[in-house]
Structure formats: C-alpha cells, structure tokens
Design a protein around this motif. Sequence first.
Motif, PDB file in Angstrom:
ATOM      1  N   ALA A  76      45.790  41.813  43.121  1.00 20.61           N
ATOM      2  CA  ALA A  76      44.705  40.870  42.314  1.00 20.61           C
ATOM      3  C   ALA A  76      44.894  42.394  40.711  1.00 20.61           C
ATOM      4  O   ALA A  76      44.574  41.070  39.656  1.00 20.61           O
ATOM      5  CB  ALA A  76      44.122  40.437  42.598  1.00 20.61           C
ATOM      6  N   ALA A  80      45.434  40.638  37.256  1.00 18.47           N
ATOM      7  CA  ALA A  80      44.045  40.633  36.405  1.00 18.47           C
ATOM      8  C   ALA A  80      44.361  41.137  35.126  1.00 18.47           C
ATOM      9  O   ALA A  80      43.807  40.524  34.084  1.00 18.47           O
ATOM     10  CB  ALA A  80      43.106  39.917  37.254  1.00 18.47           C
ATOM     11  N   VAL A  94      38.693  36.260  36.320  1.00 15.82           N
ATOM     12  CA  VAL A  94      39.938  35.604  36.596  1.00 15.82           C
ATOM     13  C   VAL A  94      39.910  36.221  37.730  1.00 15.82           C
ATOM     14  O   VAL A  94      40.074  35.322  38.817  1.00 15.82           O
ATOM     15  CB  VAL A  94      40.556  36.846  35.370  1.00 15.82           C
ATOM     16  CG1 VAL A  94      42.572  36.070  36.387  1.00 15.82           C
ATOM     17  CG2 VAL A  94      40.951  36.748  34.027  1.00 15.82           C
ATOM     18  N   GLN A  98      39.902  32.568  40.692  1.00 19.75           N
ATOM     19  CA  GLN A  98      40.592  32.583  41.577  1.00 19.75           C
ATOM     20  C   GLN A  98      40.745  32.296  43.246  1.00 19.75           C
ATOM     21  O   GLN A  98      41.090  31.142  43.291  1.00 19.75           O
ATOM     22  CB  GLN A  98      41.924  33.338  41.831  1.00 19.75           C
ATOM     23  CG  GLN A  98      42.500  33.767  40.315  1.00 19.75           C
ATOM     24  CD  GLN A  98      43.389  34.789  39.992  1.00 19.75           C
ATOM     25  OE1 GLN A  98      43.742  35.950  40.780  1.00 19.75           O
ATOM     26  NE2 GLN A  98      44.202  34.754  38.962  1.00 19.75           N
ATOM     27  N   THR A  99      39.234  33.032  42.916  1.00 24.81           N
ATOM     28  CA  THR A  99      38.816  32.948  44.843  1.00 24.81           C
ATOM     29  C   THR A  99      38.032  32.344  44.917  1.00 24.81           C
ATOM     30  O   THR A  99      37.441  31.865  46.582  1.00 24.81           O
ATOM     31  CB  THR A  99      38.132  34.238  45.276  1.00 24.81           C
ATOM     32  OG1 THR A  99      37.342  34.941  44.193  1.00 24.81           O
ATOM     33  CG2 THR A  99      39.741  35.127  45.012  1.00 24.81           C
TER      34      THR A  99
END
Length: 100
Positions: A76, A80, A94, A98-99
């Motif tokens: 990740a 990113a 970012v 996303q989380t």
Amino acid sequence: AAAATSAASAPAFYRPPVPSAADAAATMGAVEARADAGLRPAPRVVGAATREGQVSENDQHAAMSQLLDMGFEFDAAHAALVASDWNVSRAAAVISAQTR
C-alpha cells in the motif's frame, strides 16, 4: 550491470516494482482507447518526476521508510508513493482515504 548493482545494494525492505501482465494489458487498453477516440497517446512516464528530474533512489528509500515506520503495509505504501510522486504526506493521505 548498473541496475543489478543498484538493486543488490538496496535495503532489504525495498523491492523494485515489477509490472504484471494485467498492468501491461490495462496500459495498452488505455492507449488503444485513446487512439480509437482520435486522441494521441499519452506520453510514457518512467519513474516519478520532480522539479529536478527523477526522485533519487535514496529519497525513495527514505519515503518508504517513513511510511513503513507509520505502520502502513509495504504494498500500500509503495503504490501510494508512486501515485503521489513520492510525496510522503500525500501518500499517507491516499492510504488513509482508502482505508476509511
């Protein structure tokens, strides 16, 4: 030979990105779609551009270290950073977005 030396001297946590067949197919699909629409192909970009050209390998390692120290997963963090031109603050934002 220089690339092999560079990869061999990289810290253990850094794995250079290896494009998958799916990535290549997606890229070619996008280029063909632009051509079908009468648009000229987007220029191919290699690496992350900065004001001075390319982000140095040392800066890439430092950025990865910062995100890994923050507790982000390797894959990740790398994705990113690449997407945000190796800017640690933007990459962290970012991943956080996303989380959510």
